[in-house]
Design a protein around this motif. Sequence first.
Motif, PDB file in Angstrom:
ATOM      1  N   LEU A   1       2.651  -3.549   1.334  1.00 56.65           N
ATOM      2  CA  LEU A   1       0.972  -3.105   2.129  1.00 56.65           C
ATOM      3  C   LEU A   1       0.549  -1.575   2.056  1.00 56.65           C
ATOM      4  CD1 LEU A   1       2.074  -4.358   6.142  1.00 56.65           C
ATOM      5  CD2 LEU A   1       1.089  -5.282   4.152  1.00 56.65           C
ATOM      6  N   LYS A   2      -0.583  -1.325   1.816  1.00 54.39           N
ATOM      7  CA  LYS A   2      -1.335  -0.566   1.552  1.00 54.39           C
ATOM      8  C   LYS A   2      -2.173  -0.002   3.225  1.00 54.39           C
ATOM      9  CE  LYS A   2      -4.288   2.524  -0.964  1.00 54.39           C
ATOM     10  NZ  LYS A   2      -5.138   2.611  -2.264  1.00 54.39           N
ATOM     11  N   ILE A   3      -1.847   0.814   3.697  1.00 57.14           N
ATOM     12  CA  ILE A   3      -2.524   1.016   5.054  1.00 57.14           C
ATOM     13  C   ILE A   3      -3.267   3.242   4.925  1.00 57.14           C
ATOM     14  CG2 ILE A   3      -2.254   1.523   7.264  1.00 57.14           C
ATOM     15  CD1 ILE A   3       0.464   0.515   7.056  1.00 57.14           C
ATOM     16  N   ALA A   4      -4.187   2.169   5.171  1.00 56.92           N
ATOM     17  CA  ALA A   4      -5.506   3.353   5.682  1.00 56.92           C
ATOM     18  C   ALA A   4      -5.923   3.812   6.809  1.00 56.92           C
ATOM     19  CB  ALA A   4      -6.016   4.099   4.357  1.00 56.92           C
ATOM     20  N   VAL A   5      -5.919   4.956   7.534  1.00 50.36           N
ATOM     21  CA  VAL A   5      -6.844   4.267   8.891  1.00 50.36           C
ATOM     22  C   VAL A   5      -8.079   6.079   8.332  1.00 50.36           C
ATOM     23  CG1 VAL A   5      -6.508   6.595  11.032  1.00 50.36           C
ATOM     24  CG2 VAL A   5      -4.811   4.886  10.023  1.00 50.36           C
TER      25      VAL A   5
ATOM     26  N   ASN B   1      -8.566  10.262   8.154  1.00 53.14           N
ATOM     27  CA  ASN B   1      -7.330  10.331   8.626  1.00 53.14           C
ATOM     28  C   ASN B   1      -6.514   9.912   7.314  1.00 53.14           C
ATOM     29  OD1 ASN B   1      -7.074  10.720  11.672  1.00 53.14           O
ATOM     30  ND2 ASN B   1      -7.944   9.725  11.267  1.00 53.14           N
ATOM     31  N   PRO B   2      -6.597  10.960   6.294  1.00 57.70           N
ATOM     32  CA  PRO B   2      -5.709  10.410   5.359  1.00 57.70           C
ATOM     33  C   PRO B   2      -4.718  10.910   4.601  1.00 57.70           C
ATOM     34  CG  PRO B   2      -7.139  12.361   4.951  1.00 57.70           C
ATOM     35  CD  PRO B   2      -7.232  11.563   6.327  1.00 57.70           C
ATOM     36  N   ASP B   3      -3.928  11.809   5.996  1.00 61.16           N
ATOM     37  CA  ASP B   3      -2.577  11.765   6.165  1.00 61.16           C
ATOM     38  C   ASP B   3      -0.916  11.010   6.439  1.00 61.16           C
ATOM     39  OD1 ASP B   3      -3.461  12.335   8.815  1.00 61.16           O
ATOM     40  OD2 ASP B   3      -2.384  13.142   9.603  1.00 61.16           O
ATOM     41  N   LEU B   4      -2.805   9.887   7.271  1.00 55.52           N
ATOM     42  CA  LEU B   4      -1.967   8.571   8.050  1.00 55.52           C
ATOM     43  C   LEU B   4      -1.965   7.166   6.308  1.00 55.52           C
ATOM     44  CD1 LEU B   4      -2.546   8.528  11.569  1.00 55.52           C
ATOM     45  CD2 LEU B   4      -0.788   9.144  10.719  1.00 55.52           C
ATOM     46  N   SER B   5      -2.617   7.594   5.537  1.00 57.86           N
ATOM     47  CA  SER B   5      -2.291   6.708   4.301  1.00 57.86           C
ATOM     48  C   SER B   5      -0.720   6.299   4.050  1.00 57.86           C
ATOM     49  CB  SER B   5      -2.795   7.048   3.880  1.00 57.86           C
ATOM     50  OG  SER B   5      -4.196   6.909   3.767  1.00 57.86           O
TER      51      SER B   5
ATOM     52  N   ALA C   1      -2.409  -4.242  15.685  1.00 55.30           N
ATOM     53  CA  ALA C   1      -1.177  -3.211  16.018  1.00 55.30           C
ATOM     54  C   ALA C   1      -0.631  -1.835  16.031  1.00 55.30           C
ATOM     55  CB  ALA C   1       0.080  -4.698  15.416  1.00 55.30           C
ATOM     56  N   ILE C   2      -1.231  -1.894  14.417  1.00 60.87           N
ATOM     57  CA  ILE C   2      -1.285   0.084  14.276  1.00 60.87           C
ATOM     58  C   ILE C   2      -1.964   0.310  15.070  1.00 60.87           C
ATOM     59  CG2 ILE C   2      -1.408   1.343  12.109  1.00 60.87           C
ATOM     60  CD1 ILE C   2      -0.095  -1.099  10.358  1.00 60.87           C
ATOM     61  N   ALA C   3      -3.260  -0.061  14.791  1.00 58.41           N
ATOM     62  CA  ALA C   3      -4.437   0.945  15.512  1.00 58.41           C
ATOM     63  C   ALA C   3      -3.454   1.292  17.256  1.00 58.41           C
ATOM     64  CB  ALA C   3      -5.755   0.404  15.754  1.00 58.41           C
ATOM     65  N   ASP C   4      -3.232   0.014  18.040  1.00 59.21           N
ATOM     66  CA  ASP C   4      -2.710   0.525  19.577  1.00 59.21           C
ATOM     67  C   ASP C   4      -1.981   1.199  19.320  1.00 59.21           C
ATOM     68  OD1 ASP C   4      -4.700  -1.635  20.163  1.00 59.21           O
ATOM     69  OD2 ASP C   4      -2.838  -3.405  20.413  1.00 59.21           O
ATOM     70  N   GLY C   5      -0.770   1.198  18.449  1.00 60.41           N
ATOM     71  CA  GLY C   5       0.850   2.675  18.069  1.00 60.41           C
ATOM     72  C   GLY C   5      -0.563   4.156  18.181  1.00 60.41           C
ATOM     73  N   LEU C   6      -1.647   4.046  17.328  1.00 60.56           N
ATOM     74  CA  LEU C   6      -1.942   5.103  17.002  1.00 60.56           C
ATOM     75  C   LEU C   6      -2.870   5.834  18.354  1.00 60.56           C
ATOM     76  CD1 LEU C   6      -3.160   5.069  13.576  1.00 60.56           C
ATOM     77  CD2 LEU C   6      -1.054   6.823  14.267  1.00 60.56           C
TER      78      LEU C   6
ATOM     79  N   THR D   1      -7.179   0.054   8.822  1.00 65.12           N
ATOM     80  CA  THR D   1      -7.464  -1.181   6.959  1.00 65.12           C
ATOM     81  C   THR D   1      -5.694  -1.415   6.378  1.00 65.12           C
ATOM     82  OG1 THR D   1      -9.689  -0.133   6.709  1.00 65.12           O
ATOM     83  CG2 THR D   1      -9.085  -1.319   5.135  1.00 65.12           C
ATOM     84  N   VAL D   2      -5.708  -2.259   6.129  1.00 60.78           N
ATOM     85  CA  VAL D   2      -4.723  -2.996   5.517  1.00 60.78           C
ATOM     86  C   VAL D   2      -4.499  -3.849   4.879  1.00 60.78           C
ATOM     87  CG1 VAL D   2      -2.860  -4.264   6.410  1.00 60.78           C
ATOM     88  CG2 VAL D   2      -3.015  -2.624   8.200  1.00 60.78           C
ATOM     89  N   VAL D   3      -4.188  -3.290   3.492  1.00 61.16           N
ATOM     90  CA  VAL D   3      -4.798  -4.548   2.387  1.00 61.16           C
ATOM     91  C   VAL D   3      -3.072  -4.763   1.964  1.00 61.16           C
ATOM     92  CG1 VAL D   3      -5.619  -4.199   0.070  1.00 61.16           C
ATOM     93  CG2 VAL D   3      -6.145  -2.934   1.833  1.00 61.16           C
TER      94      VAL D   3
END
Length: 273
Positions: free
Chosen positions: A43-47, A50-54, A86-91, A103-105
Amino acid sequence: MKKGAWLGRALAAAVLVTTLLPAAVRAQEPAAQEYRLGPGDGLKIAVFQNPDLSLETRVSETGAISYPLVGNVQLGGLSVAAAERAIADGLKKGGFVLQPQVTVVLQQVRGAQVAVLGQVARPGRYPLESTAMKLTDALALAGGTAPQGADKVILTGLRNGRRVRAEIDVAELFVTWTPEKDVPVMAGDTLYVQRAPQVFVYGEVQRAGAYRVERQMTVLQALAMGGGLSPRGTERGIRIHRRFEDGTTRIINPQLNDPVQPDDVVVVREALF
């Protein structure tokens, strides 16, 4: 009604039926399912902003990933869209990002396999050929149930991040024609076929041994599997040694049409005269 008018209405009705039939057939077809994440998927995850959360990561064997600030997030069995939520809810719940846009790729699919184990012709891991693959399709890839295999298949896997377990009676599925019980399989699922229950035939029979317990099998049928009574055997000497749930074993004097149970020991004694 004139013959010409009647024929015109009949043709119109035929055209209407022909037009509606494909739609009715399509309505009975299972809808295509979204891909569900499984162990090994890359997976590649980006917010947004918020580049530090990539992060680039893989889903672990437990179906989880380790994400910055949030910690472990269970993604196994989720769609890509559900994983983003799920990731957004955690943040958001942690107060790290007020309105996270995640965004999850899916970069690499390695979890798109199902394991078929136990009493099948070819145990192993098999790729999911489509997102609409059913349990019977996966069994067919493994060559089907072996002769000593049970009729029920145990399915384990992840659904919405939770582990699930189900027992599916494959034989009953076709006997009663209940295709809705042919459940879909997903990435990371395991199908296990146990050894079929057995009954043990012993004593004065032609072929003593262990035999598969068929559906609604009677004492007479179990004896027939053992070739029947020997010349010294007697029907009056038939006994069943049966283990009960409390762990005790009792000796039963059965009738020939009584049903046998798994692990019964059918003993035929020698005639006294």
